[in-house]
Motif scaffolding. Structure first.
Motif, PDB file in Angstrom:
ATOM      1  N   ALA A 168       0.856  -1.177   0.000  1.00  0.00           N
ATOM      2  CA  ALA A 168       0.000   0.000   0.000  1.00  0.00           C
ATOM      3  C   ALA A 168       0.894   1.230   0.000  1.00  0.00           C
ATOM      4  O   ALA A 168       2.002   1.214   0.543  1.00  0.00           O
ATOM      5  N   TYR A 169       0.402   2.306  -0.629  1.00  0.00           N
ATOM      6  CA  TYR A 169       1.165   3.556  -0.707  1.00  0.00           C
ATOM      7  C   TYR A 169       0.290   4.688  -0.172  1.00  0.00           C
ATOM      8  O   TYR A 169      -0.846   4.868  -0.622  1.00  0.00           O
ATOM      9  N   VAL A 170       0.829   5.430   0.813  1.00  0.00           N
ATOM     10  CA  VAL A 170       0.075   6.519   1.446  1.00  0.00           C
ATOM     11  C   VAL A 170       0.937   7.770   1.526  1.00  0.00           C
ATOM     12  O   VAL A 170       2.169   7.711   1.438  1.00  0.00           O
ATOM     13  N   SER A 171       0.282   8.893   1.711  1.00  0.00           N
ATOM     14  CA  SER A 171       1.002  10.149   1.950  1.00  0.00           C
ATOM     15  C   SER A 171       1.747  10.078   3.284  1.00  0.00           C
ATOM     16  O   SER A 171       1.318   9.386   4.217  1.00  0.00           O
ATOM     17  N   LYS A 172       2.856  10.793   3.386  1.00  0.00           N
ATOM     18  CA  LYS A 172       3.605  10.844   4.650  1.00  0.00           C
ATOM     19  C   LYS A 172       2.765  11.463   5.765  1.00  0.00           C
ATOM     20  O   LYS A 172       3.061  11.290   6.962  1.00  0.00           O
ATOM     21  N   ASP A 173       1.699  12.166   5.380  1.00  0.00           N
ATOM     22  CA  ASP A 173       0.809  12.792   6.361  1.00  0.00           C
ATOM     23  C   ASP A 173      -0.371  11.903   6.733  1.00  0.00           C
ATOM     24  O   ASP A 173      -1.208  12.287   7.553  1.00  0.00           O
ATOM     25  N   ASN A 227       1.152  10.025 -12.066  1.00  0.00           N
ATOM     26  CA  ASN A 227      -0.044  10.799 -11.758  1.00  0.00           C
ATOM     27  C   ASN A 227      -0.688  10.296 -10.464  1.00  0.00           C
ATOM     28  O   ASN A 227      -1.077  11.091  -9.585  1.00  0.00           O
ATOM     29  N   ILE A 228      -0.781   8.978 -10.326  1.00  0.00           N
ATOM     30  CA  ILE A 228      -1.366   8.398  -9.120  1.00  0.00           C
ATOM     31  C   ILE A 228      -0.532   8.752  -7.896  1.00  0.00           C
ATOM     32  O   ILE A 228      -1.065   9.126  -6.835  1.00  0.00           O
ATOM     33  N   MET A 229       0.798   8.659  -8.030  1.00  0.00           N
ATOM     34  CA  MET A 229       1.672   8.964  -6.902  1.00  0.00           C
ATOM     35  C   MET A 229       1.559  10.425  -6.475  1.00  0.00           C
ATOM     36  O   MET A 229       1.640  10.754  -5.285  1.00  0.00           O
ATOM     37  N   SER A 230       1.351  11.312  -7.437  1.00  0.00           N
ATOM     38  CA  SER A 230       1.188  12.738  -7.099  1.00  0.00           C
ATOM     39  C   SER A 230      -0.060  12.945  -6.254  1.00  0.00           C
ATOM     40  O   SER A 230      -0.061  13.728  -5.289  1.00  0.00           O
ATOM     41  N   LEU A 231      -1.130  12.227  -6.608  1.00  0.00           N
ATOM     42  CA  LEU A 231      -2.363  12.338  -5.843  1.00  0.00           C
ATOM     43  C   LEU A 231      -2.204  11.732  -4.450  1.00  0.00           C
ATOM     44  O   LEU A 231      -2.713  12.276  -3.456  1.00  0.00           O
ATOM     45  N   ILE A 232      -1.494  10.611  -4.375  1.00  0.00           N
ATOM     46  CA  ILE A 232      -1.241   9.993  -3.070  1.00  0.00           C
ATOM     47  C   ILE A 232      -0.409  10.933  -2.199  1.00  0.00           C
ATOM     48  O   ILE A 232      -0.684  11.108  -1.004  1.00  0.00           O
ATOM     49  N   GLY A 250       7.599  12.111  -0.043  1.00  0.00           N
ATOM     50  CA  GLY A 250       6.259  12.453   0.406  1.00  0.00           C
ATOM     51  C   GLY A 250       5.285  11.303   0.359  1.00  0.00           C
ATOM     52  O   GLY A 250       4.137  11.438   0.786  1.00  0.00           O
ATOM     53  N   VAL A 251       5.721  10.150  -0.176  1.00  0.00           N
ATOM     54  CA  VAL A 251       4.888   8.947  -0.228  1.00  0.00           C
ATOM     55  C   VAL A 251       5.576   7.838   0.551  1.00  0.00           C
ATOM     56  O   VAL A 251       6.788   7.651   0.453  1.00  0.00           O
TER      57      VAL A 251
END
Length: 292
Positions: A168-173, A227-232, A250-251
């Motif tokens: 799974a990939y999430v934002s650092k926040d 594009n997906i990673m930018s949104l994540i 940031g991910v």
């Protein structure tokens, strides 16, 4: 029988008007009539009946049966022409799903360039599922293909490269960013950003969601991992990919703790029925060497 008669017949079953078929192929109307007569004589049956009262054309059951085969024959003939054209031009077409391309093709390209073969390669970038269908349709000579667990298709020769876990990939926040490892069920209430159709990750994701008894809320899909990673990164949603995906700043990548997780298996594949000439065998051997 010739393929042009079959092409006329296919068009006639769609347009239902001899003059329109003749116009489409820029031939005379009798040419279409004689083609149908030849096919009916060859098949020893009526393929199309003219309804004289209403002026309609009715495709018989025999005609419908021939139509299925005719479409396949024309498709395979077109594939044969493309394959022969590649053989004559010393070209080889390779399917490369985007993530797999990023992982393996730079190394493959280096080996091919060293042997002055890189200019002979034609690459096509699709998702793994679309790549598989293109391979089976004869549009590709070979491919690097991702699959959920080992690929099992009797028509395809498979040479496994490696097995890669899904993450799974999430934002650092994101609240889960500090966990490091999670269970898939921990994502039940999340919004997801996934690939569009044609990518093998979707099948594994759907299997896991079903296994964990929740219906995922997919809010956006894209063909572009960047594009997906930018949104994540902007905390719009959570991603699910194999661990080959580059993780930008940031991910955060989260591993799964679940037992019996599906694996993303990368394979070098080609049709068992495909003929490789000496040149294409050389390219195939160089690709094998680069993947060791």
């Amino acid at each position: 029988m010739n393929t042009r008669d079959l092409e006329y017949f296919i068009s006639l079953t769609k347009l239902k008007v001899f003059s329109k078929v003749a116009e489409e192929f820029k031939v005379s109307q009798p040419t279409i009539t004689f083609a149908l007569q030849r096919l009916e004589k060859e098949m020893d049956t009526k393929l199309i009946i003219r309804h004289r009262t209403h002026g309609d054309l009715i495709v018989t059951d025999s005609g419908k049966q021939l139509l299925n085969h005719a479409q396949a024959i024309i498709r395979h003939f077109d594939v044969a022409k493309r394959n022969i054209a590649n053989l004559k031009a010393k070209k080889i077409s390779i399917g490369l799903p985007p993530i797999i391309e990023t992982r393996y093709f730079p190394q493959i390209a280096q080996f091919l360039k060293e042997r002055s073969l890189l200019n002979n390669i034609i690459t096509y970038e699709y998702g793994s599922e679309t790549t598989k269908e293109s391979l089976k349709n004869g549009e590709l000579d070979l491919a690097l293909l991702g699959s959920n667990n080992p690929l099992d298709d009797p028509s395809i020769e498979t040479e496994e490269i490696e097995r890669i876990p899904f993450c799974a990939y999430v934002s650092k926040d994101h609240p889960l960013a500090s966990e490091g490892k999670i269970h898939f069920a921990d994502l039940a209430k999340e919004d997801f950003i996934l690939f569009k159709q044609g990518f093998v990750q979707n099948e594994s994701f759907n299997q896991l969601a079903k296994r964990n008894a929740f219906h995922p809320n997919v809010i956006f899909r894209s063909n572009e991992s960047n594009n997906i990673m930018s949104l994540i990164k902007n905390n719009v949603g959570v991603g699910f990919f194999n661990s080959l995906v580059s993780t930008p700043d940031g991910v955060v990548k989260l591993e799964f703790l679940d037992d019996d997780m599906p694996m993303f298996v990368t394979n070098l594949v080609y049709l068992k029925s495909h003929y490789f000439n000496d040149f294409q065998k050389e390219v195939l051997d160089v690709i094998r060497e680069s993947l060791k």
